[in-house]
Enzyme design. Structure first.
Site, PDB file in Angstrom:
ATOM      1  N   ASP A 191      -4.724   3.556  -2.722  1.00  0.00           N
ATOM      2  CA  ASP A 191      -3.305   3.946  -2.690  1.00  0.00           C
ATOM      3  C   ASP A 191      -3.009   5.027  -3.721  1.00  0.00           C
ATOM      4  O   ASP A 191      -2.307   6.009  -3.431  1.00  0.00           O
ATOM      5  CB  ASP A 191      -2.415   2.731  -2.969  1.00  0.00           C
ATOM      6  CG  ASP A 191      -2.686   1.578  -2.024  1.00  0.00           C
ATOM      7  OD1 ASP A 191      -3.174   1.829  -0.901  1.00  0.00           O
ATOM      8  OD2 ASP A 191      -2.426   0.424  -2.407  1.00  0.00           O
ATOM      9  N   ARG A 232      -6.889  -3.834   8.198  1.00  0.00           N
ATOM     10  CA  ARG A 232      -6.947  -5.215   7.722  1.00  0.00           C
ATOM     11  C   ARG A 232      -7.002  -6.112   8.955  1.00  0.00           C
ATOM     12  O   ARG A 232      -5.993  -6.316   9.629  1.00  0.00           O
ATOM     13  CB  ARG A 232      -5.730  -5.560   6.854  1.00  0.00           C
ATOM     14  CG  ARG A 232      -5.629  -4.731   5.576  1.00  0.00           C
ATOM     15  CD  ARG A 232      -6.733  -5.066   4.593  1.00  0.00           C
ATOM     16  NE  ARG A 232      -6.636  -4.292   3.356  1.00  0.00           N
ATOM     17  CZ  ARG A 232      -7.260  -3.160   3.138  1.00  0.00           C
ATOM     18  NH1 ARG A 232      -8.036  -2.634   4.073  1.00  0.00           N
ATOM     19  NH2 ARG A 232      -7.141  -2.523   1.981  1.00  0.00           N
ATOM     20  N   ASP A 291       0.804  -1.217   0.000  1.00  0.00           N
ATOM     21  CA  ASP A 291       0.000   0.000   0.000  1.00  0.00           C
ATOM     22  C   ASP A 291       0.843   1.275   0.000  1.00  0.00           C
ATOM     23  O   ASP A 291       0.567   2.223  -0.743  1.00  0.00           O
ATOM     24  CB  ASP A 291      -1.005  -0.013   1.151  1.00  0.00           C
ATOM     25  CG  ASP A 291      -0.394   0.085   2.539  1.00  0.00           C
ATOM     26  OD1 ASP A 291       0.707  -0.449   2.749  1.00  0.00           O
ATOM     27  OD2 ASP A 291      -1.029   0.666   3.433  1.00  0.00           O
ATOM     28  N   GLY A 341     -15.929   4.881  -1.095  1.00  0.00           N
ATOM     29  CA  GLY A 341     -16.017   4.096  -2.320  1.00  0.00           C
ATOM     30  C   GLY A 341     -15.987   4.969  -3.560  1.00  0.00           C
ATOM     31  O   GLY A 341     -15.318   6.000  -3.593  1.00  0.00           O
TER      32      GLY A 341
END
Length: 308
Positions: free
Chosen positions: A258, A167, A29, A227
């Protein structure tokens, strides 16, 4: 020249292509962020703060960093560790799943292996960027040293930037992630969260809820990515709701956030307004998700900084 250090991990990437074949590359990332920043804003001095090995994969990584114009002065090389690796599987809608091999990656030991030269080179950076993944890969005993470093940089006038990029599988428990994130919020000058990060960790569903949650922190600039539809930016008392045009043909969303981050940070470092920066960053992400893998070939990434 504006200078940014980006702390995190670059890994050996394998991604599935047609007929069961695998394409080899590198990604991660923070590395992806650095690449897209540098491609659009070549005058910005951007370099990774990380650790690699002395193996052939590490050598090829360093060569690729150079080819992308990154500054390698903040990279240390371990004598006995090598980079991690990951495999991307992408479905028909462009959503991806990952398999990682990173437990013994050199980048996890970046704080233990930090040299005097690295510390010295960090003294003159204007911006320091790290992510939730950057935090998650650090051994727990190294987190205090990392936050001491960030505190020192902030005290010296460096702008601290954090992307939560949560994550769950990388954290022992959600509570440990929250503790590290909240220390990061305390230190951040610019925050780049996605709504999904807060939905998973804090059960917050909207940009408005996230904005309310963050109100107790003294973060100068917050960019909330929702999003493909909307980006909400908060700067002081001003709120900007900027609509994004969705992409019809999505191939791979691996590096969407990213690339957005990299171009946004390059734009802000270069004096562009928040709205200009968001629109340019969204254009970058729109290009990236139409190609497989984290890094789009240079000849296909046609975005450039608008003329002044």
């Amino acid at each position: 020249m504006n200078k940014i250090a980006l702390m995190g991990e670059c890994m050996f990437e394998l991604s599935s292509v047609k007929d069961g074949l695998l394409k080899q590359s590198i990604g991660g990332d923070v590395y992806n962020t650095a690449v897209y920043l540098k491609r659009v804003f070549p005058s910005v001095d951007a370099g990774l703060f990380t650790c690699v090995g002395h193996d052939s994969i590490s050598d090829s990584m360093l060569e690729q960093f150079n080819a992308e114009g990154l500054n390698n002065s903040l990279i240390n090389q371990s004598d006995n560790l090598i980079p991690g690796a990951y495999l991307i599987n992408t479905d028909d809608e462009g959503e991806r799943t990952f398999v990682y091999w990173r437990d013994n990656s050199a980048a996890r030991q970046v704080m233990k292996n930090m040299t005097h030269a690295q510390a010295k080179n960090l003294e003159d950076v204007d911006m320091f960027f790290f992510s939730g993944i950057s935090l998650a890969i650090l051994p727990e005993e190294d987190l205090s040293a990392f936050f001491e470093l960030v505190t020192k940089l902030k005290s010296a006038g460096c702008k601290i930037v954090f992307d939560p990029n949560y994550r769950a599988r990388l954290w022992q428990t959600p509570a440990k992630a929250k503790q590290a994130f909240e220390q990061s919020f305390e230190l951040s000058d610019l925050l780049l969260p996605g709504v999904d990060d807060f939905k998973q960790l804090y059960q917050l569903e909207t940009g408005q809820q996230i904005q309310a949650f963050l109100a107790s922190y003294s973060i100068d600039e917050v960019v909330i990515k929702d999003g493909p539809q909307m980006v909400t930016c908060i700067k002081g008392s001003q709120t900007y709701n900027i609509e994004i045009t969705p992409v019809n043909h999505v191939v791979d969303t691996t590096s969407a956030g990213d690339s957005f981050n990299g171009v946004y940070l390059g734009a802000r470092l270069s004096g562009m307004t928040i709205e200009e920066s968001v629109k340019l960053a969204a254009q970058a992400a729109a290009i990236v998700i139409q190609y497989s893998g984290a890094i789009v070939p240079k000849q296909s990434f046609t975005l450039s900084r608008p003329a002044a």
